[in-house]
Design a protein around this motif. Structure first.
Motif, PDB file in Angstrom:
ATOM      1  N   THR A   1       0.732  -1.246  -0.043  1.00 45.52           N
ATOM      2  CA  THR A   1       0.148   0.052   0.033  1.00 45.52           C
ATOM      3  C   THR A   1       0.831   1.251   0.026  1.00 45.52           C
ATOM      4  O   THR A   1       1.578   1.151   0.819  1.00 45.52           O
ATOM      5  CB  THR A   1      -0.880   0.075   1.412  1.00 45.52           C
ATOM      6  OG1 THR A   1      -1.661  -1.035   1.330  1.00 45.52           O
ATOM      7  CG2 THR A   1      -1.699   1.426   1.224  1.00 45.52           C
ATOM      8  N   ILE A   2       0.712   2.126  -0.997  1.00 49.89           N
ATOM      9  CA  ILE A   2       1.593   3.336  -1.084  1.00 49.89           C
ATOM     10  C   ILE A   2       0.866   4.369  -1.614  1.00 49.89           C
ATOM     11  O   ILE A   2       0.001   4.344  -2.490  1.00 49.89           O
ATOM     12  CB  ILE A   2       2.604   3.041  -2.277  1.00 49.89           C
ATOM     13  CG1 ILE A   2       3.380   1.836  -2.160  1.00 49.89           C
ATOM     14  CG2 ILE A   2       3.491   4.225  -2.512  1.00 49.89           C
ATOM     15  CD1 ILE A   2       4.152   1.233  -3.426  1.00 49.89           C
ATOM     16  N   VAL A   3       1.154   5.641  -0.723  1.00 47.37           N
ATOM     17  CA  VAL A   3       0.735   6.887  -1.201  1.00 47.37           C
ATOM     18  C   VAL A   3       1.972   7.765  -1.805  1.00 47.37           C
ATOM     19  O   VAL A   3       2.871   7.994  -0.601  1.00 47.37           O
ATOM     20  CB  VAL A   3      -0.172   7.722  -0.239  1.00 47.37           C
ATOM     21  CG1 VAL A   3      -0.605   9.129  -0.866  1.00 47.37           C
ATOM     22  CG2 VAL A   3      -1.505   6.602   0.121  1.00 47.37           C
ATOM     23  N   VAL A   4       2.157   8.238  -3.064  1.00 51.45           N
ATOM     24  CA  VAL A   4       3.073   8.914  -3.319  1.00 51.45           C
ATOM     25  C   VAL A   4       3.371  10.315  -2.333  1.00 51.45           C
ATOM     26  O   VAL A   4       2.229  10.830  -2.218  1.00 51.45           O
ATOM     27  CB  VAL A   4       2.904   9.481  -4.714  1.00 51.45           C
ATOM     28  CG1 VAL A   4       4.208  10.312  -5.293  1.00 51.45           C
ATOM     29  CG2 VAL A   4       2.742   8.057  -5.753  1.00 51.45           C
ATOM     30  N   PRO A   5       4.513  10.445  -2.107  1.00 44.43           N
ATOM     31  CA  PRO A   5       4.677  11.599  -1.051  1.00 44.43           C
ATOM     32  C   PRO A   5       3.870  12.942  -1.520  1.00 44.43           C
ATOM     33  O   PRO A   5       3.115  13.497  -0.204  1.00 44.43           O
ATOM     34  CB  PRO A   5       6.210  11.846  -1.031  1.00 44.43           C
ATOM     35  CG  PRO A   5       6.717  10.431  -1.247  1.00 44.43           C
ATOM     36  CD  PRO A   5       5.865   9.866  -2.159  1.00 44.43           C
TER      37      PRO A   5
END
Ligand SMILES: CC(C)(COP(=O)(O)OP(=O)(O)OC[C@H]1O[C@@H](n2cnc3c(N)ncnc32)[C@H](O)[C@@H]1OP(=O)(O)O)[C@@H](O)C(=O)NCCC(=O)NCCS
Length: 337
Positions: free
Chosen positions: A261-265
């Motif tokens: 699970t990733i949210v781009v900074p």
């Protein structure tokens, strides 16, 4: 008499695959009681298919012809080409007889013959693996915590409400079977973030590009692992601002595993993580109604991810470690044992 021999699951007899399953489930019951047992469905595929750039090998231990232990080894590719990853277990009634050690050294010798420097494995806290690997020169590198969500306890109305809370300028898309070709490059860029995320002082050894994601999806499917992906799109640019991945294994269809699970900074702080995960759970409920629990992992100390998971009802479950040793130290540990 115990005999170790190389084993090819792709061509093994059905009886051998059945024996593998019996021993694996006995190990689960002994070491991590309460975990769902595995089933026969697509098991042969799961054990034999690999990424095009990787190579799998395996050995079994037999006592008078009966399978009592197994080690599978994956010689990794890309920027992990110096590493061999293993999975090893022995039948609980046959432990402390040196069988695990013999299997380990078979895998280590093979790794050395293929110019691998490191041998690595994933272990669960509180199992005999901790002392076994410590005795063979392994040290922990990465620590993660798993959390478990029991779907029978979920308040689905709340999850539906959370799945709609998203900042203006973003929208959510869900892809059963993985992201489409048109999004792959942007998806791969978002995954690059992980490469620079320190976890327990160790960089994740991951490298990502579109072709690798394509290969990895193909391999998942070939192994009977059904992928589901939810992404947050930055509407103005059409770029992937965040993603969350989940897999349902054919051999264990009642337990889904959440992957990255990733949210781009630059897109953090808009509620994308919670919204994506909520949307994925709703989709899972319809597509895979047999799933009872969802397992997710977060690096120890990742408070933000822990909060998102807790808000959806996930509860802390177990600690997992990556253990690693120089191949030469493993071979040496057997010489001196
Ligand atoms: C770890 C494992 C592979 C060891 O197999 P094994 O056949 O018992 O290993 P060995 O007999 O070769 O043990 C070698 C050495 O490791 C150490 N060791 C192994 N098990 C140990 C234990 N339970 N406690 C302390 N030390 C242990 C000891 O130093 C041992 O040498 P010794 O018996 O002379 O003291 C086995 O316990 C296992 O399969 N565990 C579960 C694996 C797993 O992942 N389970 C979860 C999902 S299936």
């Amino acid at each position: 008499m115990v005999r170790i021999r190389e084993w090819e699951p792709a061509t093994a007899s059905d009886a051998e695959i059945d024996a593998w399953l019996r021993v694996y489930n006995a190990a689960i019951a002994a070491d991590v009681p309460g975990e769902p047992p595995w089933r026969r469905d697509r098991l042969r595929d799961y054990l034999s298919a690999a990424m095009p750039i990787e190579r799998r090998a395996a050995w079994i231990a037999e006592d008078h012809g009966e399978l009592i232990g197994y080690v599978g080894e994956n010689l990794l590719g890309y920027d992990m080409a110096g590493t061999a990853v293993i999975e090893l277990f022995t039948e609980p009634a046959h432990r402390r007889r040196g069988v695990g050690g013999e299997l380990l050294v078979a895998a280590a010798r093979h790794a050395a013959a293929h110019d691998r420097d490191l041998i690595s494995t994933e272990i669960v806290e509180g199992t005999p693996t901790v002392d076994f690997y410590a005795a063979h020169g392994f040290r922990p590198t990465v620590v993660e915590e798993s959390s478990l969500l029991s779907l029978s306890t979920v308040d689905w109305e709340q999850v539906a409400a959370k799945s709609n809370r998203i900042g203006a300028g973003y929208h959510i898309e869900h892809f059963p079977d993985g992201p489409p070709e048109t999004l792959l490059a942007s998806y791969a860029d978002a995954k690059l973030i992980l490469r620079h995320t320190p976890v327990a002082d160790v960089e994740w050894h991951a490298g990502f590009e579109a072709s690798r994601i394509r290969d990895s999806l193909r391999t998942l499917r070939a192994r009977g692992l059904r992928p589901y992906v939810t992404v947050a799109i930055h509407t103005a640019s059409g770029e992937v601002a965040g993603l969350t991945e989940l897999v349902v294994p054919a051999h264990r269809p009642d337990r889904a595993d959440q992957y990255d699970t990733i949210v781009v900074p630059e897109h953090r702080g808009y509620g994308l993580g919670l919204t994506m995960k909520a949307r994925l759970l709703l989709a899972l409920r319809t597509a895979e109604p047999q799933v009872e629990t969802v397992q997710t992992w977060q690096p120890v100390g990742d408070e933000q991810m822990l909060r998102v998971n807790a808000e959806l009802g996930f509860r802390p479950h177990r600690r997992w470690y990556d253990y690693e040793a120089p191949v030469s130290a493993v071979i040496e540990s057997r010489r001196t044992a």
